[in-house]
Design a protein around this motif. Structure first.
Motif, mmCIF file in Angstrom:
data_model
loop_
_atom_site.group_PDB
_atom_site.id
_atom_site.type_symbol
_atom_site.label_atom_id
_atom_site.label_comp_id
_atom_site.label_asym_id
_atom_site.label_seq_id
_atom_site.Cartn_x
_atom_site.Cartn_y
_atom_site.Cartn_z
ATOM 1 N N ASP A 93 -4.895 0.277 15.795
ATOM 2 C CA ASP A 93 -6.051 -0.231 15.226
ATOM 3 C C ASP A 93 -6.508 0.235 13.838
ATOM 4 O O ASP A 93 -5.834 1.435 13.171
ATOM 5 C CB ASP A 93 -7.397 0.326 16.135
ATOM 6 N N VAL A 94 -6.934 -0.591 12.906
ATOM 7 C CA VAL A 94 -7.228 -0.241 11.626
ATOM 8 C C VAL A 94 -8.887 -0.446 11.612
ATOM 9 O O VAL A 94 -9.237 -1.493 11.005
ATOM 10 C CB VAL A 94 -6.438 -1.077 10.466
ATOM 11 N N ARG B 202 2.510 2.835 9.209
ATOM 12 C CA ARG B 202 3.502 3.825 9.546
ATOM 13 C C ARG B 202 3.609 3.895 11.074
ATOM 14 O O ARG B 202 5.022 3.667 11.795
ATOM 15 C CB ARG B 202 3.445 5.280 9.179
ATOM 16 N N HIS B 203 2.627 4.008 11.752
ATOM 17 C CA HIS B 203 2.669 3.810 13.460
ATOM 18 C C HIS B 203 3.203 2.575 13.719
ATOM 19 O O HIS B 203 4.279 2.448 14.550
ATOM 20 C CB HIS B 203 1.254 3.868 13.835
ATOM 21 N N ALA B 204 2.887 1.328 13.519
ATOM 22 C CA ALA B 204 3.150 0.156 13.767
ATOM 23 C C ALA B 204 4.851 0.158 13.417
ATOM 24 O O ALA B 204 5.581 -0.284 14.371
ATOM 25 C CB ALA B 204 2.663 -0.955 13.112
ATOM 26 N N LEU B 205 5.346 0.483 12.349
ATOM 27 C CA LEU B 205 6.669 0.550 11.879
ATOM 28 C C LEU B 205 7.664 1.174 12.852
ATOM 29 O O LEU B 205 8.656 1.055 13.515
ATOM 30 C CB LEU B 205 6.824 0.910 10.442
ATOM 31 N N ARG C 5 -2.472 3.170 5.479
ATOM 32 C CA ARG C 5 -0.957 3.651 5.720
ATOM 33 C C ARG C 5 -0.859 4.093 6.770
ATOM 34 O O ARG C 5 0.476 3.982 7.370
ATOM 35 C CB ARG C 5 -0.919 4.748 4.380
ATOM 36 N N THR C 6 -1.517 5.045 7.432
ATOM 37 C CA THR C 6 -1.236 5.482 8.831
ATOM 38 C C THR C 6 -0.889 4.578 9.765
ATOM 39 O O THR C 6 0.030 4.648 10.697
ATOM 40 C CB THR C 6 -2.546 6.269 9.263
ATOM 41 N N LEU D 264 0.799 -1.351 -0.028
ATOM 42 C CA LEU D 264 0.142 0.015 0.016
ATOM 43 C C LEU D 264 0.916 1.358 0.138
ATOM 44 O O LEU D 264 0.192 2.307 -0.233
ATOM 45 C CB LEU D 264 -1.038 -0.069 1.230
ATOM 46 N N MET D 265 2.200 1.376 0.328
ATOM 47 C CA MET D 265 3.056 2.469 0.192
ATOM 48 C C MET D 265 4.341 2.059 -0.692
ATOM 49 O O MET D 265 4.515 1.228 -0.867
ATOM 50 C CB MET D 265 3.542 2.758 1.540
#
Length: 510
Positions: free
Chosen positions: A472-473, A494-497, A490-491, A276-277
């Motif tokens: 959460d997604v 990025r947050h998890a990474l 995507r948010t 997705l990115m």
């Protein structure tokens, strides 16, 4: 007129169909139960030589009796083990069978014994060696009252019904489990219906996901002649939801039910679509079953080891370490300055968790030993069914493990996986996680049976004070990174990474 022929499963006899048969008759159908040799009657005596062919003959006798009138549409219903003699008989009388109903049962295959469908892994391994004549003439003792969950969820079964199930249970002749099923292929065109009991760990959505993984053995399930229903109960719906089961059987006989979506060969399976990115172009090295994605750095860096889910068919191509969703994470890890490690492990069947866990442990040690990796700063990241393997690391976290992450994970074995007594129970192991940080990505559109394991884990983590950060997604599906290409997704990635890498580097993730 529709005539239902009902075939019971392991340890059970015609008595389990009593309520369902009466309801089918009241609705204007015929109902015939098959007395399987050695299984019918309280603690039925088992004569030597009872095998799968014996039970196929039992089913054939009822088919021939019912079909003699010539004006009946026969619907053959097999529950649990009972689907094996049912399909075996249908293969020899295909022209007389209007439909086969798989009632919370597997998919019998030519040359494969019913033992392959036994949910208890340790028992499968124990019985797999019972090939001698003396052993094959033996029996498997019936479960005690408290042992029935080893054979399938008892959710919804009233206490009185469970007491009766136990009192009337009979020993299972080993020959019925060990003798391979022989099919000519004649049964192939017969329409089929799968009735899935969600309380036992299977749903239409889960089957659809497995079909999308591309297993050729499951492609026939998308045939328009194949339909599906769900029942919100455990493995014995004839005892827990007889009225609802009756309605489903009548609708199945009428050709109703959900049809699975075929795989879109042009678009490709969801897990093989692009990440997705945009991801950085970083060097990749292949070492055996492990790929390393390397950052632009001179000194040893932390590593994040990514563990795929499963089971994944052994002949699936590409293998998981080339799936875009996973390689996307690995490239992002390397782009942010750490080593991304992605491995193939051998989780090809529900009985493979032991060897898959060994593969993961060996890969982790190989990654830590690489001179470009700081072996004292490693994070492990588990996906989907690989989440069960995290139990080993939660139960005894090594000092070098800086973070454990899990994305749309399975965190407790599903009831029909046969792993209830195994060590692969993260929801239990988390009690020993201590101060280990855990990052859990939770999707809002998760399959209910998997979502329940996540909630079980979070409850256990809260009770023991384990630090779990939930990402959460809300609108995400299982495998959202290649199918839900949204800003929300995507948010979350990025947050998890960022959080996992902060822990790996020893930075404050806040």
């Amino acid at each position: 007129m529709t005539a239902f022929i009902l075939v019971s499963g392991m340890f059970t006899g015609t008595h389990i169909w009593q309520d369902t048969a009466a309801r089918l008759t009241a609705r204007g159908a015929e109902a015939h139960t098959v007395a399987l040799t050695g299984l019918d009657g309280p603690r039925a005596a088992t004569a030597p030589g009872v095998d799968l062919e014996t039970h196929i003959a039992d089913v054939l006798a009822v088919i021939d009796s019912v079909g003699a009138a010539g004006d009946r549409r026969i619907v053959l219903v097999g529950h649990d083990y009972g689907i094996h003699p049912a399909v075996g008989a249908a293969d020899r009388r295909a022209e007389r069978i209007d439909r086969i109903v798989h009632l919370d049962s597997g998919l019998p295959r030519d040359g494969v014994p019913a033992l392959a469908a036994v949910p208890d892994q340790s028992l499968r391994e124990h019985l797999a060696g019972a090939v001698g004549a003396d052993e094959a003439d033996g029996v498997l003792p019936p479960p005690a009252h408290e042992e029935w969950p080893r054979w399938g969820s008892t959710a919804g079964v009233p206490d009185a019904a469970l007491d009766r199930l136990t009192a009337l249970a009979a020993p299972q002749p080993l020959g019925t489990l060990l003798q391979p099923l022989r099919l000519t292929g004649a049964v192939g065109p017969v329409p089929t219906t799968g009735v899935l009991c969600t309380g036992n760990g299977t749903s239409i959505e889960l089957v659809q996901m497995l079909v999308r993984l591309g297993d050729p053995a499951l492609r026939p399930l998308t045939d328009p002649r194949v339909s599906f229903f769900e029942l919100p109960t455990g493995h014995w719906p004839m005892l827990s939801l007889p009225a609802e089961l009756t309605d489903v059987l009548l609708r199945a006989a009428a050709g109703e039910g959900h049809r699975l979506e075929p795989v879109d060969d042009d678009a490709g399976p969801g897990h093989l679509r692009p990440f997705l990115m945009d991801v950085p172009d970083v060097p990749r090295e292949r070492h055996g079953n492990v790929d390393l994605y390397l950052p632009d750095a001179e000194e040893p860096r932390p590593a994040v080891v990514l563990v795929h889910g499963g089971p994944v068919p052994a002949d699936a191509r590409p293998t998981p370490r080339d799936w875009p969703g996973l390689t996307g994470y690995a490239r992002c890890v390397a782009g942010d300055g750490a080593v991304g490690a992605l491995l193939d492990h051998r989780l090809h069947d529900l009985g493979d968790f032991e060897r898959a866990a060994a593969d993961v442990a060996a890969a982790v040690e190989a990654v830590r030993a690489d001179p470009r990796v700081d072996g004292d700063r490693v994070a492990l990241w588990f996906f989907s069914g690989g989440g069960l393997i995290s139990a080993d690391w939660l139960d005894a976290p090594p000092a070098w493990l800086r973070c454990l992450a899990a994305t749309y994970p399975v965190l407790a074995p599903l009831p029909n996986w046969g792993l209830s007594e195994s060590r692969f129970r993260p929801a239990r192991a988390v009690a020993n996680a201590g101060a280990l940080p855990v990052v859990l990505t939770r999707v809002g559109r998760e399959m209910p049976e998997i979502a329940a394991t996540v909630e079980e884990f979070l409850t256990a983590a809260k009770d023991c004070g384990t630090d779990v950060e939930v990402v959460d997604v809300p609108h995400g599906h299982h495998g959202f990174e290649t199918i839900d290409l949204t800003d929300e997704s995507r948010t979350a990635v990025r947050h998890a990474l960022r959080t996992v890498l902060d822990h790996a580097f020893g930075r404050d993730p806040r």
